[in-house]
Write an enzyme that holds these catalytic residues in place. Structure first.
Site, PDB file in Angstrom:
ATOM      1  N   ASP A   1     -50.807  93.249 106.477  1.00  0.00           N
ATOM      2  CA  ASP A   1     -50.516  94.499 106.287  1.00  0.00           C
ATOM      3  C   ASP A   1     -49.030  94.991 105.777  1.00  0.00           C
ATOM      4  O   ASP A   1     -48.682  96.088 105.990  1.00  0.00           O
ATOM      5  CB  ASP A   1     -50.985  95.317 107.386  1.00  0.00           C
ATOM      6  CG  ASP A   1     -52.251  94.712 107.728  1.00  0.00           C
ATOM      7  OD1 ASP A   1     -53.370  95.100 106.892  1.00  0.00           O
ATOM      8  OD2 ASP A   1     -52.422  94.597 109.142  1.00  0.00           O
TER       9      ASP A   1
ATOM     10  N   HIS B   1     -56.411  94.563 101.137  1.00  0.00           N
ATOM     11  CA  HIS B   1     -55.209  95.265 100.569  1.00  0.00           C
ATOM     12  C   HIS B   1     -55.665  96.705 100.111  1.00  0.00           C
ATOM     13  O   HIS B   1     -56.644  96.941  99.655  1.00  0.00           O
ATOM     14  CB  HIS B   1     -54.941  94.342  99.247  1.00  0.00           C
ATOM     15  CG  HIS B   1     -54.337  93.173  98.989  1.00  0.00           C
ATOM     16  ND1 HIS B   1     -53.351  92.679 100.140  1.00  0.00           N
ATOM     17  CD2 HIS B   1     -54.350  92.030  98.350  1.00  0.00           C
ATOM     18  CE1 HIS B   1     -52.981  91.550  99.792  1.00  0.00           C
ATOM     19  NE2 HIS B   1     -53.761  91.098  98.881  1.00  0.00           N
TER      20      HIS B   1
HETATM   21  P1  GDP Z   1     -51.398  94.267 102.395  1.00  0.00           P
HETATM   22  O1  GDP Z   1     -52.591  93.826 103.379  1.00  0.00           O
HETATM   23  O2  GDP Z   1     -50.350  93.482 102.915  1.00  0.00           O
HETATM   24  O3  GDP Z   1     -51.755  94.492 101.057  1.00  0.00           O
HETATM   25  O4  GDP Z   1     -51.187  95.732 103.243  1.00  0.00           O
HETATM   26  P2  GDP Z   1     -51.878  97.005 103.120  1.00  0.00           P
HETATM   27  O5  GDP Z   1     -52.584  97.205 101.847  1.00  0.00           O
HETATM   28  O6  GDP Z   1     -52.612  97.324 104.161  1.00  0.00           O
HETATM   29  O7  GDP Z   1     -50.756  98.120 102.931  1.00  0.00           O
HETATM   30  C1  GDP Z   1     -50.430  98.822 103.967  1.00  0.00           C
HETATM   31  C2  GDP Z   1     -50.595 100.192 103.569  1.00  0.00           C
HETATM   32  O8  GDP Z   1     -49.337 100.857 103.008  1.00  0.00           O
HETATM   33  C3  GDP Z   1     -51.331 100.789 102.388  1.00  0.00           C
HETATM   34  O9  GDP Z   1     -52.099 101.795 102.827  1.00  0.00           O
HETATM   35  C4  GDP Z   1     -50.450 100.947 101.193  1.00  0.00           C
HETATM   36  O10 GDP Z   1     -51.026 101.792 100.467  1.00  0.00           O
HETATM   37  C5  GDP Z   1     -49.383 101.438 102.049  1.00  0.00           C
HETATM   38  N1  GDP Z   1     -48.093 101.226 101.509  1.00  0.00           N
HETATM   39  C6  GDP Z   1     -47.583  99.983 100.526  1.00  0.00           C
HETATM   40  N2  GDP Z   1     -46.278 100.078 100.405  1.00  0.00           N
HETATM   41  C7  GDP Z   1     -45.955 101.436 100.711  1.00  0.00           C
HETATM   42  C8  GDP Z   1     -44.654 102.010 101.059  1.00  0.00           C
HETATM   43  O11 GDP Z   1     -43.577 101.593 100.414  1.00  0.00           O
HETATM   44  N3  GDP Z   1     -44.552 103.454 101.619  1.00  0.00           N
HETATM   45  C9  GDP Z   1     -45.805 103.831 102.280  1.00  0.00           C
HETATM   46  N4  GDP Z   1     -45.699 105.054 102.704  1.00  0.00           N
HETATM   47  N5  GDP Z   1     -46.828 103.145 102.391  1.00  0.00           N
HETATM   48  C10 GDP Z   1     -47.059 102.154 101.520  1.00  0.00           C
END
Ligand code: GDP
Length: 429
Positions: free
Chosen positions: A12, A40
């Site tokens: 995440d 994701h």
């Molecule tokens: P993954 O499993 O690593 O892809 O992580 P996630 O998809 O769960 O990403 C975490 C959340 O953070 C998602 O809701 C993204 O849209 C959001 N996100 C990613 N980068 C950023 C950022 O730089 N700032 C903010 N506020 N949210 C972000």
């Protein structure tokens, strides 16, 4: 050229956004491990999507999206996801599925549920997607590869043999109904029809593509600390989350992986059980959870509230090292804009000694965080495009983290969408 995007922490970290961004310059995007047990989140001009099995290149018409042999392929969930994105206006993506990929069987999902039930309080906090039973069977050599669907006689014999064992466990260990071999065969024939148009000898395809100079992107799921060998065993996932495994789970030469972008989140979050040294609780945690990510830190697959913590330099330095990081993408830093003071975990205290290398699980369980407190920047930094324009304290935070982890932060993500990215020169590169 082959690049990988992986996580340094517990998952995440925002890999989805980075992959979506980097897919723009990729001809091929590959999932090489894991299954539908994590997700994701991607925000783009089509809307907001939670992808579980589909590679993140599916939003571009120039990319071929591949399910590698290392993936736990849940056929039903996979095609539901395809249906979901196409029903929301995304054009049908180009998809290839490895003939050597193995399929999650309906009974893997059941065994996952039954085993967590049986363990009760000692359970792993599994997402109950069948991942652990799936990989156990793969290595016990009773898994089913996609190619086996095309050899019906041997398939029938194998189903009978495998179910003999499964049904004993169902009946005597879990006290649940047995599985009917004919029914399972019918299900698999349905899978065969669904999969047939996409099945491919992926390693041969990639060999040729690499020779032709195509840009290939390996998309990792979860993060270093969930790796079964190098993570917080046994509170880990069941397939390797490391970039190195990309070579195996996709079927390409390891020396072709030139760039390893490790995604690191500006604070910590984790799901499932296991040691989490910099964890915070109560109102402090709830505030960060509510403000975190894009709409709060809740599981993309399970919607469970995530466990929250301050940034952990010890875990992240290790997470980056074990990935073989060439570039760090530092994400979600905009979220920290509300804090007056920001604690950072810079070391672990274990039996009166200071550790700055990430230890094995039994030691980890007894570690206490050593915190250093930095000043916050108390402004909204979304929309800023140049590193120089970030508030002084925000740059100090980034540089403090870079110095402690020892890997170059070349990208800073300050918002959930594709364009919220700041490129940065690093002295470490
Ligand atoms: P993954 O499993 O690593 O892809 O992580 P996630 O998809 O769960 O990403 C975490 C959340 O953070 C998602 O809701 C993204 O849209 C959001 N996100 C990613 N980068 C950023 C950022 O730089 N700032 C903010 N506020 N949210 C972000």
């Amino acid at each position: 050229m082959v690049r990988a995007i992986v996580g340094a922490n517990w998952g995440d970290e925002g890999k989805g956004k980075l992959t979506d961004m980097m897919s723009q310059e990729s001809d091929i995007v590959i999932r090489f491990q894991g299954g539908a047990n994590a997700g994701h989140t991607i925000v783009n001009h089509y809307g907001k999507f939670a992808l579980h099995t589909l590679p993140s290149g599916v939003f571009y018409d120039h990319t071929t999206n591949i399910i590698g042999n290392g993936v736990a392929l849940d056929v039903e969930k996979f095609f539901n996801e395809v249906k979901d994105i196409t029903s929301k206006g995304v054009p049908m993506p180009k998809i290839l599925i490895s003939d050597r990929a193995q399929m999650v069987m309906p009974y893997h999902v059941l065994f996952d549920q039954y085993e967590e039930e049986r363990l009760g309080k000692a359970s792993f906090g599994s997402t109950k997607s069948g991942i652990a039973p799936f990989y156990s069977d793969k290595y016990a050599k009773i898994g089913f590869q996609v190619q086996e669907l095309f050899h019906e006689d041997t398939l029938k014999v194998k189903i009978a043999r495998v179910l003999e064992q499964k049904n004993v466990l169902l009946e005597h260990l879990y006290h649940k109904p047995a599985i009917d071999p004919d029914e399972l065969f019918e299900t698999l024939m349905r899978y065969k029809e669904m999969l047939e148009p996409y099945v491919c000898d992926v390693s041969a395809y990639l060999w040729k593509a690499i020779k032709e100079g195509k840009n290939v992107l390996l998309e990792g799921q979860l993060g270093s600390l969930k790796d079964p060998d190098h993570g917080i065993y046994p509170m880990v996932t069941s397939s390797s989350t490391l970039a190195a495994y990309g070579a195996i789970g996709a079927g390409l030469p390891p020396y072709e992986i030139k760039t390893i972008v490790t995604v690191v989140k500006a604070y910590s979050s984790a799901v499932g059980a296991g040691a989490f040294v910099s964890e915070i609780f109560g109102d402090e945690a709830e505030e960060l959870r509510k403000r975190g990510g894009d709409g709060g830190e809740y599981g993309a697959t399970t919607h469970r509230p995530r466990r929250m913590g301050w940034f952990d330099c010890v875990a992240t330095k290790y997470g980056c090292r074990i990935q073989g990081t060439t570039d760090v993408a530092f994400t979600v830093i905009d979220v920290l804009g509300y804090l007056d003071k920001i604690p950072v975990c810079v070391g672990y205290e274990y039996e009166g000694k200071l550790l700055d290398d990430f230890p094995t699980t039994q030691v980890l369980e007894k570690c206490k965080p050593v915190l250093e407190v930095l000043d916050g920047w108390k402004t909204d930094i979304r929309g800023i495009k140049n590193y120089e324009d970030l508030p002084e304290n925000c740059k100090k935070y980034i540089e403090f983290v870079e110095q402690h982890i020892g890997f170059p932060i070349t990208m800073v993500s300050n918002g959930p969408s594709r364009d919220d990215i700041i490129y940065r020169e690093s002295k470490l590169k």
